[in-house]
Write a protein that holds these residues in place. Structure first.
Motif, PDB file in Angstrom:
ATOM      1  N   GLU A  68       0.810  -1.211   0.000  1.00  0.00           N
ATOM      2  CA  GLU A  68       0.000   0.000   0.000  1.00  0.00           C
ATOM      3  C   GLU A  68       0.846   1.265   0.000  1.00  0.00           C
ATOM      4  OE1 GLU A  68      -3.405  -0.006   2.647  1.00  0.00           O
ATOM      5  OE2 GLU A  68      -3.056  -2.131   3.105  1.00  0.00           O
ATOM      6  N   LEU A  69       2.148   1.104  -0.174  1.00  0.00           N
ATOM      7  CA  LEU A  69       3.058   2.253  -0.154  1.00  0.00           C
ATOM      8  C   LEU A  69       3.585   2.502  -1.564  1.00  0.00           C
ATOM      9  CD1 LEU A  69       5.137   1.389   3.062  1.00  0.00           C
ATOM     10  CD2 LEU A  69       3.123   2.867   2.896  1.00  0.00           C
ATOM     11  N   GLN A  70       3.092   3.542  -2.198  1.00  0.00           N
ATOM     12  CA  GLN A  70       3.564   3.898  -3.532  1.00  0.00           C
ATOM     13  C   GLN A  70       4.551   5.064  -3.480  1.00  0.00           C
ATOM     14  OE1 GLN A  70       0.455   4.712  -6.346  1.00  0.00           O
ATOM     15  NE2 GLN A  70       1.858   4.958  -8.074  1.00  0.00           N
ATOM     16  N   TYR A  71       4.246   6.038  -2.597  1.00  0.00           N
ATOM     17  CA  TYR A  71       5.095   7.211  -2.438  1.00  0.00           C
ATOM     18  C   TYR A  71       5.521   7.316  -0.973  1.00  0.00           C
ATOM     19  CZ  TYR A  71       2.830   8.303  -6.867  1.00  0.00           C
ATOM     20  OH  TYR A  71       2.344   8.228  -8.149  1.00  0.00           O
ATOM     21  N   PRO A  72       6.658   7.984  -0.695  1.00  0.00           N
ATOM     22  CA  PRO A  72       7.100   8.097   0.704  1.00  0.00           C
ATOM     23  C   PRO A  72       6.030   8.654   1.638  1.00  0.00           C
ATOM     24  CG  PRO A  72       8.858   8.793  -0.761  1.00  0.00           C
ATOM     25  CD  PRO A  72       7.665   8.539  -1.639  1.00  0.00           C
ATOM     26  N   ALA A  73       5.228   9.609   1.157  1.00  0.00           N
ATOM     27  CA  ALA A  73       4.196  10.194   2.015  1.00  0.00           C
ATOM     28  C   ALA A  73       3.153   9.169   2.445  1.00  0.00           C
ATOM     29  CB  ALA A  73       3.516  11.361   1.298  1.00  0.00           C
ATOM     30  N   ASP A  74       3.071   8.039   1.746  1.00  0.00           N
ATOM     31  CA  ASP A  74       2.078   7.019   2.085  1.00  0.00           C
ATOM     32  C   ASP A  74       2.320   6.388   3.446  1.00  0.00           C
ATOM     33  OD1 ASP A  74       0.769   7.461  -0.297  1.00  0.00           O
ATOM     34  OD2 ASP A  74       1.750   5.807  -1.364  1.00  0.00           O
ATOM     35  N   VAL A  75       3.540   6.526   3.976  1.00  0.00           N
ATOM     36  CA  VAL A  75       3.800   5.958   5.316  1.00  0.00           C
ATOM     37  C   VAL A  75       2.900   6.632   6.349  1.00  0.00           C
ATOM     38  CG1 VAL A  75       6.199   5.352   4.764  1.00  0.00           C
ATOM     39  CG2 VAL A  75       5.704   7.548   5.886  1.00  0.00           C
ATOM     40  N   LEU A  76       2.441   7.864   6.047  1.00  0.00           N
ATOM     41  CA  LEU A  76       1.606   8.603   6.990  1.00  0.00           C
ATOM     42  C   LEU A  76       0.181   8.064   7.058  1.00  0.00           C
ATOM     43  CD1 LEU A  76       2.865  12.219   6.188  1.00  0.00           C
ATOM     44  CD2 LEU A  76       3.511  10.753   8.108  1.00  0.00           C
ATOM     45  N   LYS A  77      -0.116   7.056   6.236  1.00  0.00           N
ATOM     46  CA  LYS A  77      -1.422   6.388   6.343  1.00  0.00           C
ATOM     47  C   LYS A  77      -1.438   5.407   7.523  1.00  0.00           C
ATOM     48  CE  LYS A  77      -2.132   6.372   1.304  1.00  0.00           C
ATOM     49  NZ  LYS A  77      -2.269   5.476   0.108  1.00  0.00           N
ATOM     50  N   PHE A  78      -0.253   5.147   8.081  1.00  0.00           N
ATOM     51  CA  PHE A  78      -0.143   4.090   9.083  1.00  0.00           C
ATOM     52  C   PHE A  78       0.493   4.632  10.371  1.00  0.00           C
ATOM     53  CE2 PHE A  78       0.125   2.187   4.876  1.00  0.00           C
ATOM     54  CZ  PHE A  78      -0.880   1.229   4.939  1.00  0.00           C
ATOM     55  N   THR A  79       0.387   3.826  11.420  1.00  0.00           N
ATOM     56  CA  THR A  79       1.083   4.139  12.668  1.00  0.00           C
ATOM     57  C   THR A  79       2.586   4.073  12.426  1.00  0.00           C
ATOM     58  OG1 THR A  79      -0.712   3.231  14.008  1.00  0.00           O
ATOM     59  CG2 THR A  79       1.450   3.411  15.063  1.00  0.00           C
ATOM     60  N   LEU A  80       3.311   5.054  12.948  1.00  0.00           N
ATOM     61  CA  LEU A  80       4.764   5.104  12.784  1.00  0.00           C
ATOM     62  C   LEU A  80       5.426   4.513  14.030  1.00  0.00           C
ATOM     63  CD1 LEU A  80       5.171   8.685  11.258  1.00  0.00           C
ATOM     64  CD2 LEU A  80       4.958   6.484  10.065  1.00  0.00           C
ATOM     65  N   LEU A  81       6.286   3.538  13.808  1.00  0.00           N
ATOM     66  CA  LEU A  81       7.004   2.886  14.899  1.00  0.00           C
ATOM     67  C   LEU A  81       8.417   3.471  14.953  1.00  0.00           C
ATOM     68  CD1 LEU A  81       6.029  -0.827  14.096  1.00  0.00           C
ATOM     69  CD2 LEU A  81       4.629   0.965  15.146  1.00  0.00           C
ATOM     70  N   ARG A  82       8.883   3.837  16.148  1.00  0.00           N
ATOM     71  CA  ARG A  82      10.211   4.434  16.262  1.00  0.00           C
ATOM     72  C   ARG A  82      10.819   4.133  17.627  1.00  0.00           C
ATOM     73  NH1 ARG A  82      10.121   8.653  19.770  1.00  0.00           N
ATOM     74  NH2 ARG A  82       8.238   9.942  19.970  1.00  0.00           N
ATOM     75  N   SER A  83      12.093   4.507  17.779  1.00  0.00           N
ATOM     76  CA  SER A  83      12.776   4.393  19.067  1.00  0.00           C
ATOM     77  C   SER A  83      12.468   5.638  19.894  1.00  0.00           C
ATOM     78  CB  SER A  83      14.286   4.262  18.850  1.00  0.00           C
ATOM     79  OG  SER A  83      14.843   5.516  18.493  1.00  0.00           O
ATOM     80  N   TYR A  84      13.180   5.792  21.024  1.00  0.00           N
ATOM     81  CA  TYR A  84      12.955   6.960  21.875  1.00  0.00           C
ATOM     82  C   TYR A  84      13.507   8.244  21.258  1.00  0.00           C
ATOM     83  CZ  TYR A  84      17.761   5.757  23.117  1.00  0.00           C
ATOM     84  OH  TYR A  84      19.097   5.447  23.061  1.00  0.00           O
TER      85      TYR A  84
END
Length: 295
Positions: free
Chosen positions: A176-192
């Protein structure tokens, strides 16, 4: 100049009492009376002209002076025991205590430990993992492998390798990711570290996520990638440390854009005297990372 010597029994009594936070348990361990432990600790406090324990309702609590003394004694007693063990075994053996950030341990180090063991069979390697927040002095570590800029107070650091970050996710979400901005359709997982996604989206030519965008924060990239495999969201992590997941396609890297916010470093407290075993490990791990980057 006359030197004042502290009886070993007093140091041992303090060390045991500090570990147990109990004179009674220390007395049982050392096979002496409660009174003997108390007198030894009082004698040590008088000699050092400071208080090592605070008496509280629940028992004992270390003072700042006691907290500073305990790791030094632990290290000294460990080294004495190691030396005596080598004498008893009539062979040269050395112990090496390494604390490793979990991502580097699973993504790089563990698969190469057999090479180290075969080359340095006389070194007993003791490994512990951490989440990049570690106290080398309190844990008695010879070396600590960390992620960051290489600047830690009172520490000498040897650069091992870069660790660029990029989005990683399950194959299902990647579809479901065609363009980099598409990551904002989902929850973002990250470190502290709060700046990871902002930095990556900026490098990809996209806007930063809004302050209210759903985020999950992890203290371990390993746990984060487990969540990503389960479809919990899009992780940002170093692909080079997760080739075992990428090769099996349990995780995919949907975009080639990467950012560098630090690297892995082999660190040693400046107060830690370097041993032959430490120098052997430093040379070996530097060679391993250099060859891996060449590959």
């Amino acid at each position: 100049m006359t030197r004042s010597y502290i009886p070993l029994n007093a140091l041992r009594a303090f060390e045991a009492a500090a570990r147990h936070l109990s004179f009674t348990h220390a007395a049982i361990e050392l096979n002496v009376t409660h009174s003997a432990i108390s007198q030894q600790v009082k004698a040590l406090e008088a000699h050092l002209n400071c208080q090592l324990f605070a008496r509280v309702s629940r028992g004992l609590m270390l003072t700042t002076e006691g907290e500073n003394l305990l790791p030094v004694l632990n290290d000294s007693f460990d080294r004495i025991a190691d030396t005596l063990d080598r004498f008893a075994a009539s062979q040269r053996r050395e112990k090496l205590k390494i604390g490793v950030v979990g991502t580097f341990a699973t993504g790089f180090l563990l698969s190469r430990l057999d090479s180290f063991r075969r080359r340095f069979s006389h070194i007993d390697l003791h490994l512990s993992t951490h989440n990049n927040r570690v106290d080398p002095a309190a844990e008695g570590l010879d070396y600590t492998i960390r992620f960051g800029s290489g600047a830690w107070h009172g520490t000498e650091a040897i650069f091992l390798c870069d660790a660029p970050l990029s989005p990683l996710c399950s194959p299902l979400l990647a579809g479901e990711l065609q363009y980099p901005a598409d990551v904002l359709k989902f929850t973002l997982l990250r470190s502290y570290r709060r700046d990871e996604w902002n930095a990556w989206l900026q490098a990809a030519g996209e806007r930063a996520p809004s302050p209210t965008h759903p985020v999950m924060v992890f203290d371990s990239s390993i746990t984060m990638l487990e969540a990503a495999q389960a479809g919990a969201g899009i992780a940002i992590a170093p692909p080079g440390m997760f080739t075992h997941l990428l090769n099996t396609e349990r995780i995919v890297q949907p975009f080639s854009t990467q950012i560098s916010l630090g690297g892995y470093w082999l660190t040693r407290l400046q107060s830690r005297q370097e041993t032959v075993a430490m120098r052997d490990f430093a040379a070996w791990i530097a060679t391993q990372t250099r060859e891996a980057q060449g590959d």
